[in-house]
Design a protein around this motif. Structure first.
Motif, PDB file in Angstrom:
ATOM      1  N   GLU A  43      11.058   7.176  -4.309  1.00 32.51           N
ATOM      2  CA  GLU A  43      10.545   6.793  -3.134  1.00 32.51           C
ATOM      3  C   GLU A  43       9.836   7.156  -1.895  1.00 32.51           C
ATOM      4  OE1 GLU A  43      11.903   3.136   0.510  1.00 32.51           O
ATOM      5  OE2 GLU A  43      13.320   4.104  -0.249  1.00 32.51           O
TER       6      GLU A  43
ATOM      7  N   HIS B  89      -1.340   1.490  -7.827  1.00 34.40           N
ATOM      8  CA  HIS B  89      -0.654   0.046  -7.595  1.00 34.40           C
ATOM      9  C   HIS B  89      -1.081  -0.855  -8.658  1.00 34.40           C
ATOM     10  CE1 HIS B  89       0.339  -0.384  -3.567  1.00 34.40           C
ATOM     11  NE2 HIS B  89       1.109   0.959  -3.597  1.00 34.40           N
TER      12      HIS B  89
ATOM     13  N   ARG C  51       4.251  -0.070  -6.709  1.00 33.62           N
ATOM     14  CA  ARG C  51       4.469  -1.069  -5.348  1.00 33.62           C
ATOM     15  C   ARG C  51       5.871  -0.750  -4.414  1.00 33.62           C
ATOM     16  NH1 ARG C  51       0.225  -4.655  -5.956  1.00 33.62           N
ATOM     17  NH2 ARG C  51      -1.130  -4.679  -7.449  1.00 33.62           N
ATOM     18  N   GLU C  52       6.661  -0.264  -5.244  1.00 28.61           N
ATOM     19  CA  GLU C  52       7.672  -0.848  -4.853  1.00 28.61           C
ATOM     20  C   GLU C  52       8.117   0.862  -4.335  1.00 28.61           C
ATOM     21  OE1 GLU C  52      12.685  -0.997  -5.771  1.00 28.61           O
ATOM     22  OE2 GLU C  52      11.231  -1.635  -7.671  1.00 28.61           O
TER      23      GLU C  52
ATOM     24  N   ARG D 205      16.765   4.701  -8.051  1.00 28.02           N
ATOM     25  CA  ARG D 205      16.971   5.216  -6.424  1.00 28.02           C
ATOM     26  C   ARG D 205      17.063   6.307  -5.913  1.00 28.02           C
ATOM     27  NH1 ARG D 205      13.766   1.932  -3.365  1.00 28.02           N
ATOM     28  NH2 ARG D 205      13.820   0.174  -3.978  1.00 28.02           N
TER      29      ARG D 205
ATOM     30  N   HIS E 256       4.791   0.059 -10.617  1.00 29.99           N
ATOM     31  CA  HIS E 256       6.247   0.515 -10.170  1.00 29.99           C
ATOM     32  C   HIS E 256       6.066   0.878  -8.649  1.00 29.99           C
ATOM     33  CE1 HIS E 256       5.303   4.292 -11.685  1.00 29.99           C
ATOM     34  NE2 HIS E 256       6.035   5.156 -10.820  1.00 29.99           N
TER      35      HIS E 256
END
Length: 277
Positions: free
Chosen positions: A37, A66, A73-74, A9, A71
Motif C-alpha cells: 500500500e 488503474h 486501485r486498492e 497487506r 490491483h
C-alpha cells in the motif's frame, strides 16, 4: 523484476511523488513488484511554473495504472496534496540547510520537506535520491542499509549521525534508489515493460510552451545523467551553451552570496552587541 500474485497487506509506504522519473519508478516498484500500500504525497510550490503539469502527469499515470493493473486501485491511496506556503517556518531546518550549503549546494525544498514530515508525524518518507544526485553526494558516507517493515531493503541516514545538520534535514527520509542512477532506472523499467509509463513522467520546472526548457536544474540534470533524449533538440542546443558558458559560474556565485550574507549578519550581530554594552 517479477510481480508476486495477488495483493498482500503489508505496512504502508509513504512516498514523495512528483510525477518525475525517479519517484514514478519507485511508485511502480512498490505497486507492481512489492505490492504494498502506498500513500503518495505532493507538495505544491507556488514558485514552480510546472505545478499544473506535474498534477496532470500524476493523474494520467494513475489512470494508466488503474486500467492496466487493477490491483493498484486498492493499493494506491489518493494523492495527498499540501501547500508549501502553509507549512510552518522551522528555524532548525533553515539553519541546518545553511550549514550544509557551506559545503555543498542543495535545493531550498530541503527546508520545507522535513518541516512537512514533522508537522504530519512522518518519520519514514521515501524520496528519489539516486546516484549523481546532489543529495546523494552529501549523504554518501553517512547512510546505512536497513530492512523496511514492508519487506524490502532500503537506505537511510545512519542514526549515529544524529545531531549533524544532515541528519536534521534527512533523518525522516529513506532513499530506496540511493545506489542506482537514471540510466539504470531506465534499463530496469524497460525490462519490466514500464517504459511507456516512464515516458509519461515530467521533470522540467520552467516549461516553454509545454515542453522542457533545457536550462532549469532538472533539465540540466536529466541531460547530464544520460537522458538527454527527453529534452527537445532545440532546447538541448540552448542547454549546451548554458551549461558551457553560464552554469560554471552558478555555484561560485551562490557561495559568494552566502558568504556575504554571513559577513553582514555577523556585523549586524556585533553592532547590536556593542549597542547593548
Amino acid at each position: 523484476m517479477e510481480a508476486t500474485s495477488g495483493p498482500v497487506r503489508t505496512p504502508r509506504v509513504n512516498l514523495l511523488w512528483t510525477g518525475g522519473w525517479d519517484s514514478t519508478f519507485r511508485l511502480l516498484q512498490l505497486l507492481l513488484v512489492h505490492r504494498v500500500e502506498v500513500a503518495p504525497y505532493y507538495l505544491k510550490d507556488p514558485t514552480r511554473a510546472s505545478t499544473d503539469i506535474e498534477l496532470k502527469t500524476m493523474a494520467g499515470i494513475i489512470g494508466v495504472l488503474h486500467a492496466r493493473y487493477p490491483h493498484t486501485r486498492e493499493l494506491l491511496q489518493p494523492l495527498h496534496v499540501a501547500e508549501v506556503s502553509k507549512l510552518p517556518t522551522d528555524p532548525e531546518f533553515a539553519t541546518a540547510l545553511a550549514e550544509v550549503r557551506r559545503r555543498n549546494y542543495i535545493g531550498s525544498q530541503y527546508v520545507w520537506l522535513p518541516a512537512f514530515c514533522r508537522q504530519h508525524g512522518i518519520n519514514d518518507m521515501e524520496i528519489g535520491v539516486h546516484v549523481d544526485d546532489r543529495v546523494q553526494s552529501v549523504l554518501r558516507t553517512m547512510v546505512t542499509e536497513f530492512d523496511h517493515p514492508a519487506g524490502f531493503r532500503s537506505v537511510r541516514v545512519d542514526p549515529k549521525h544524529a545531531g549533524t545538520p544532515e541528519y536534521r534535514l534527512f533523518g525522516s527520509f529513506s532513499f530506496p534508489l540511493f545506489l542506482i542512477d537514471k540510466v539504470e532506472i531506465s534499463r530496469q523499467a524497460n525490462g519490466s515493460d514500464w517504459g511507456d509509463i516512464m515516458e509519461m513522467t515530467w521533470f522540467c520546472h520552467t516549461p516553454v510552451r509545454g515542453k522542457p526548457c533545457g536550462t532549469c536544474g532538472p533539465c540540466v540534470y536529466t541531460i547530464q545523467e544520460g537522458l538527454a533524449r527527453r529534452v527537445p533538440m532545440s532546447r538541448r542546443a540552448l542547454s549546451f551553451f548554458y551549461r558551457r558558458l553560464l552554469l560554471p559560474f552558478k555555484d561560485p556565485l551562490r557561495h559568494a552570496r552566502a558568504s556575504l550574507r554571513r559577513h553582514l549578519s555577523g556585523r549586524r550581530e556585533a553592532a547590536t552587541g556593542t549597542g547593548h554594552s
